[in-house]
Design a protein around this motif. Structure first.
Motif, PDB file in Angstrom:
ATOM      1  N   UNK A 176     -35.197 -29.177  22.377  1.00  0.00           N
ATOM      2  CA  UNK A 176     -35.621 -30.007  23.654  1.00  0.00           C
ATOM      3  C   UNK A 176     -34.838 -29.359  24.990  1.00  0.00           C
ATOM      4  N   UNK A 177     -33.817 -28.817  24.770  1.00  0.00           N
ATOM      5  CA  UNK A 177     -33.120 -28.269  26.169  1.00  0.00           C
ATOM      6  C   UNK A 177     -33.954 -26.839  26.376  1.00  0.00           C
ATOM      7  N   UNK A 178     -34.169 -26.217  25.361  1.00  0.00           N
ATOM      8  CA  UNK A 178     -34.747 -24.978  25.432  1.00  0.00           C
ATOM      9  C   UNK A 178     -36.441 -25.233  26.510  1.00  0.00           C
ATOM     10  N   UNK A 179     -37.159 -26.068  25.771  1.00  0.00           N
ATOM     11  CA  UNK A 179     -38.443 -26.390  26.453  1.00  0.00           C
ATOM     12  C   UNK A 179     -38.264 -26.992  27.717  1.00  0.00           C
ATOM     13  N   UNK A 180     -37.099 -27.900  28.028  1.00  0.00           N
ATOM     14  CA  UNK A 180     -36.884 -28.141  29.311  1.00  0.00           C
ATOM     15  C   UNK A 180     -36.707 -27.143  30.472  1.00  0.00           C
ATOM     16  N   UNK A 181     -36.299 -26.038  29.927  1.00  0.00           N
ATOM     17  CA  UNK A 181     -35.930 -24.981  30.617  1.00  0.00           C
ATOM     18  C   UNK A 181     -37.269 -23.962  30.530  1.00  0.00           C
ATOM     19  N   UNK A 182     -38.369 -24.324  30.062  1.00  0.00           N
ATOM     20  CA  UNK A 182     -39.614 -23.747  30.237  1.00  0.00           C
ATOM     21  C   UNK A 182     -39.826 -22.634  29.001  1.00  0.00           C
ATOM     22  N   UNK A 183     -38.681 -22.721  28.162  1.00  0.00           N
ATOM     23  CA  UNK A 183     -39.095 -21.699  26.923  1.00  0.00           C
ATOM     24  C   UNK A 183     -40.349 -22.350  26.299  1.00  0.00           C
ATOM     25  N   UNK A 184     -41.232 -21.444  25.461  1.00  0.00           N
ATOM     26  CA  UNK A 184     -42.062 -21.832  24.850  1.00  0.00           C
ATOM     27  C   UNK A 184     -41.809 -21.956  23.295  1.00  0.00           C
ATOM     28  N   UNK A 214     -25.077 -34.069  16.965  1.00  0.00           N
ATOM     29  CA  UNK A 214     -24.820 -32.843  17.955  1.00  0.00           C
ATOM     30  C   UNK A 214     -25.159 -31.506  17.358  1.00  0.00           C
ATOM     31  N   UNK A 215     -25.238 -30.478  18.195  1.00  0.00           N
ATOM     32  CA  UNK A 215     -25.405 -29.049  17.672  1.00  0.00           C
ATOM     33  C   UNK A 215     -24.033 -28.687  16.774  1.00  0.00           C
ATOM     34  N   UNK A 216     -23.983 -27.771  16.078  1.00  0.00           N
ATOM     35  CA  UNK A 216     -22.793 -27.591  15.226  1.00  0.00           C
ATOM     36  C   UNK A 216     -21.741 -26.691  16.378  1.00  0.00           C
ATOM     37  N   UNK A 217     -20.636 -26.245  16.008  1.00  0.00           N
ATOM     38  CA  UNK A 217     -19.573 -25.725  16.659  1.00  0.00           C
ATOM     39  C   UNK A 217     -20.008 -24.475  17.304  1.00  0.00           C
ATOM     40  N   UNK A 218     -20.731 -23.715  16.376  1.00  0.00           N
ATOM     41  CA  UNK A 218     -21.007 -22.427  16.995  1.00  0.00           C
ATOM     42  C   UNK A 218     -22.219 -22.116  18.046  1.00  0.00           C
ATOM     43  N   UNK A 219     -23.038 -23.440  18.042  1.00  0.00           N
ATOM     44  CA  UNK A 219     -23.964 -23.603  19.222  1.00  0.00           C
ATOM     45  C   UNK A 219     -23.537 -24.395  20.198  1.00  0.00           C
ATOM     46  N   UNK A 220     -22.388 -24.651  20.414  1.00  0.00           N
ATOM     47  CA  UNK A 220     -21.967 -25.588  21.721  1.00  0.00           C
ATOM     48  C   UNK A 220     -21.743 -24.905  22.852  1.00  0.00           C
ATOM     49  N   UNK A 221     -21.265 -23.521  22.968  1.00  0.00           N
ATOM     50  CA  UNK A 221     -21.124 -22.864  23.973  1.00  0.00           C
ATOM     51  C   UNK A 221     -22.688 -22.469  24.425  1.00  0.00           C
ATOM     52  N   UNK A 222     -23.717 -22.120  23.699  1.00  0.00           N
ATOM     53  CA  UNK A 222     -24.880 -21.734  24.065  1.00  0.00           C
ATOM     54  C   UNK A 222     -25.533 -23.183  24.844  1.00  0.00           C
ATOM     55  N   UNK A 223     -25.332 -24.230  24.093  1.00  0.00           N
ATOM     56  CA  UNK A 223     -25.827 -25.483  24.696  1.00  0.00           C
ATOM     57  C   UNK A 223     -25.406 -25.659  25.982  1.00  0.00           C
ATOM     58  N   UNK A 224     -23.932 -25.793  26.194  1.00  0.00           N
ATOM     59  CA  UNK A 224     -23.431 -25.986  27.490  1.00  0.00           C
ATOM     60  C   UNK A 224     -24.055 -24.951  28.702  1.00  0.00           C
ATOM     61  N   UNK A 225     -24.081 -23.813  28.184  1.00  0.00           N
ATOM     62  CA  UNK A 225     -24.779 -22.880  29.167  1.00  0.00           C
ATOM     63  C   UNK A 225     -26.249 -22.945  29.409  1.00  0.00           C
ATOM     64  N   UNK A 226     -26.768 -23.294  28.332  1.00  0.00           N
ATOM     65  CA  UNK A 226     -28.388 -23.845  28.714  1.00  0.00           C
ATOM     66  C   UNK A 226     -28.542 -25.000  29.373  1.00  0.00           C
ATOM     67  N   UNK A 227     -27.718 -25.956  29.328  1.00  0.00           N
ATOM     68  CA  UNK A 227     -27.836 -27.272  30.229  1.00  0.00           C
ATOM     69  C   UNK A 227     -27.440 -26.781  31.548  1.00  0.00           C
ATOM     70  N   UNK A 228     -26.761 -25.955  31.745  1.00  0.00           N
ATOM     71  CA  UNK A 228     -26.457 -25.623  33.184  1.00  0.00           C
ATOM     72  C   UNK A 228     -27.218 -24.380  33.933  1.00  0.00           C
ATOM     73  N   UNK A 229     -28.262 -24.198  33.245  1.00  0.00           N
ATOM     74  CA  UNK A 229     -29.446 -23.017  33.405  1.00  0.00           C
ATOM     75  C   UNK A 229     -30.559 -23.877  34.268  1.00  0.00           C
ATOM     76  N   UNK A 230     -31.133 -23.246  35.237  1.00  0.00           N
ATOM     77  CA  UNK A 230     -32.207 -23.479  35.864  1.00  0.00           C
ATOM     78  C   UNK A 230     -33.225 -23.280  35.005  1.00  0.00           C
ATOM     79  N   UNK A 231     -34.489 -24.029  35.124  1.00  0.00           N
ATOM     80  CA  UNK A 231     -35.701 -23.739  34.288  1.00  0.00           C
ATOM     81  C   UNK A 231     -36.292 -22.822  34.471  1.00  0.00           C
ATOM     82  N   UNK A 232     -35.904 -21.379  33.937  1.00  0.00           N
ATOM     83  CA  UNK A 232     -36.594 -20.182  33.989  1.00  0.00           C
ATOM     84  C   UNK A 232     -36.511 -19.460  32.820  1.00  0.00           C
TER      85      UNK A 232
END
Ligand code: FMN
Length: 151
Positions: A108-116, A61-79
């Protein structure tokens, strides 16, 4: 270039490497460095080139300090198509099944939301003799040189 170095860490290795990257790029670029814990993915700035350094914990998994970012990212529309990033992973090959999966999942989570994603994800293995900065600094310099050539 305006560069945001962002790190996800649990025991500080990624923070140290992020700081090394900032120091190496300061002078040639306008560089800021921050913990992913302080970043909202919805607020990522299209003017910045993002350099992400992220370790792996738990079961790949991502480490502790990246977890809130990952959670918010997963909830974000691909924009996030305005967001460009390169990512470097820290891990340990003793964890053979999940080696550096934290950075892989974050990419993978960033690319799934269309980040390059720019360049390929490189990794450092804590079990190897090499220092992380000896891999990461040539890696990021090559990526930035390619980006500048493309302008
Ligand atoms: C409890 C624990 C679990 C870990 N799990 C993994 C893992 O699943 N995969 C991996 O590649 N590395 C794993 N690691 C290794 C860390 O990712 C590696 O030591 C990294 O350099 C730590 O960076 P940090 O201090 O920035 O968190 C683990 C380390 C610890 C202590």
């Amino acid at each position: 270039m305006k560069i945001a170095v962002l790190y996800g860490t649990e025991t500080g290795n990624a923070a140290m490497l992020a700081d090394d990257i900032k120091s190496a790029l300061d002078g040639d670029h306008d560089v800021a460095c921050a913990d992913l814990a302080a970043i909202d993915p919805a607020g990522l700035d299209g003017q910045d080139f993002h350099v992400i350094v992220c370790s792996t914990y738990g079961d790949g998994d991502v480490p502790a300090s990246a977890k809130p970012f990952m959670t918010k990212l997963e909830a974000l529309a691909p924009k996030l198509s305005h967001v460009r990033f390169a990512i470097f992973g820290l891990g340990d090959s003793e964890y053979a099944e999940t080696f550096a999966h934290g950075s892989m999942k974050l990419a993978e989570a960033l690319v799934a939301r269309e980040a390059v994603q720019v360049g390929t994800r490189l990794t450092h293995n804590a079990t190897a003799d090499e220092l992380p900065e000896d891999i990461a600094l040539p890696w990021i310099r090559a990526i930035l040189a390619d980006l500048e050539d493309a302008v």
